[in-house]
Enzyme design. Structure first.
Site, short mmCIF file in Angstrom:
data_model
loop_
_atom_site.label_atom_id
_atom_site.label_comp_id
_atom_site.label_asym_id
_atom_site.label_seq_id
_atom_site.Cartn_x
_atom_site.Cartn_y
_atom_site.Cartn_z
CG HIS A 1 -0.36 0.03 2.53
ND1 HIS A 1 0.39 -1.00 3.06
CD2 HIS A 1 -0.37 1.01 3.48
CE1 HIS A 1 0.80 -0.67 4.27
NE2 HIS A 1 0.35 0.54 4.55
CG HIS B 1 -0.07 4.25 4.85
ND1 HIS B 1 -0.76 3.51 5.76
CD2 HIS B 1 -0.96 5.13 4.31
CE1 HIS B 1 -2.02 3.91 5.78
NE2 HIS B 1 -2.17 4.89 4.90
CG ASP C 1 4.96 2.87 7.56
OD1 ASP C 1 4.05 3.26 6.80
OD2 ASP C 1 4.76 2.09 8.51
CG HIS C 2 4.11 -0.01 4.30
ND1 HIS C 2 4.21 -1.33 4.62
CD2 HIS C 2 3.60 0.62 5.38
CE1 HIS C 2 3.75 -1.51 5.86
NE2 HIS C 2 3.38 -0.33 6.33
CG HIS D 1 -3.83 -0.22 6.80
ND1 HIS D 1 -3.81 0.32 8.07
CD2 HIS D 1 -2.70 0.19 6.19
CE1 HIS D 1 -2.70 1.03 8.21
NE2 HIS D 1 -2.00 0.96 7.07
CG ASP E 1 0.58 -1.72 7.72
OD1 ASP E 1 1.53 -2.49 7.96
OD2 ASP E 1 0.68 -0.48 7.75
CG HIS F 1 3.77 -2.02 11.22
ND1 HIS F 1 4.62 -0.96 11.44
CD2 HIS F 1 3.09 -1.73 10.08
CE1 HIS F 1 4.46 -0.07 10.48
NE2 HIS F 1 3.55 -0.52 9.63
#
Length: 178
Positions: A61, A63, A65-66, A119, A138, A176
């Site tokens: 996805h 975001h 941090d990805h 998410h 996530d 995570h």
């Protein structure tokens, strides 16, 4: 590190504050994929440590941090970036857009794409049947599921049901742990 009957190697390592980096390597083809890119320097260092050449990124996805390491790794390793394309412009450097029901090759291995919104509206996971592994981003964690940023509770419920429908021996790799 887990060695699978298919000879694919998977390593999972902590990075950033609470992310996991995940690398999957096919020793036959020499291909190596990073599942998302939470920390490009750490991912590059892990590849170098193992003697692997990074060839692909599979984003789950959009975001940061990805996908935050996508462009740095693309520039330094000339990788192909694969990820969800339902909402254009969300994945930096995207080369190949995929959605639920798609399948692509990693060496001689099939990689199935499963749509798992909740998410985010366009979240996907990657399932490698002969490796008995699913990379769930996530959508699912050891003790819970991803926060609902864009999707609904029903979306997440349906996504978790798709994961639960995978064969019992499937190993799940989450992005995570909280």
């Amino acid at each position: 590190m887990f060695l699978k009957p298919s000879d694919l190697e998977i390593i999972l390592f902590p990075c950033l504050m609470d992310n996991y980096g995940i690398l999957i390597h096919d020793p036959v083809s020499g291909e190596t994929a990073s599942i998302d890119t939470p920390d490009p320097d750490f991912i590059a260092a892990k590849c170098a440590q193992k003697g692997w050449t990074l060839t692909q990124i599979w984003n789950t996805h959009h975001h940061f941090d990805h996908i935050g390491g996508n462009l740095a790794l693309k520039q330094s390793h000339n990788v192909t970036i694969i990820g969800p394309d339902q909402i254009p412009g969300r994945i930096a450097g995207l080369d190949k857009g995929v959605s639920g029901g798609d399948c692509f090759q990693f060496g001689e291995h099939d990689v199935e794409v499963i749509f798992t919104p909740g998410h985010t509206q366009d979240h996907i996971i990657y399932y490698v049947p002969d490796c008995q592994a699913a990379f769930v981003g996530d959508t699912l964690f050891v003790l819970g599921c991803g926060r609902l940023f864009e999707g609904t509770a029903q979306d997440m419920f349906d996504s978790l049901a798709r994961i639960a429908a995978l064969p019992d021996e499937t190993r799940l790799y989450c992005a995570h742990e909280y």
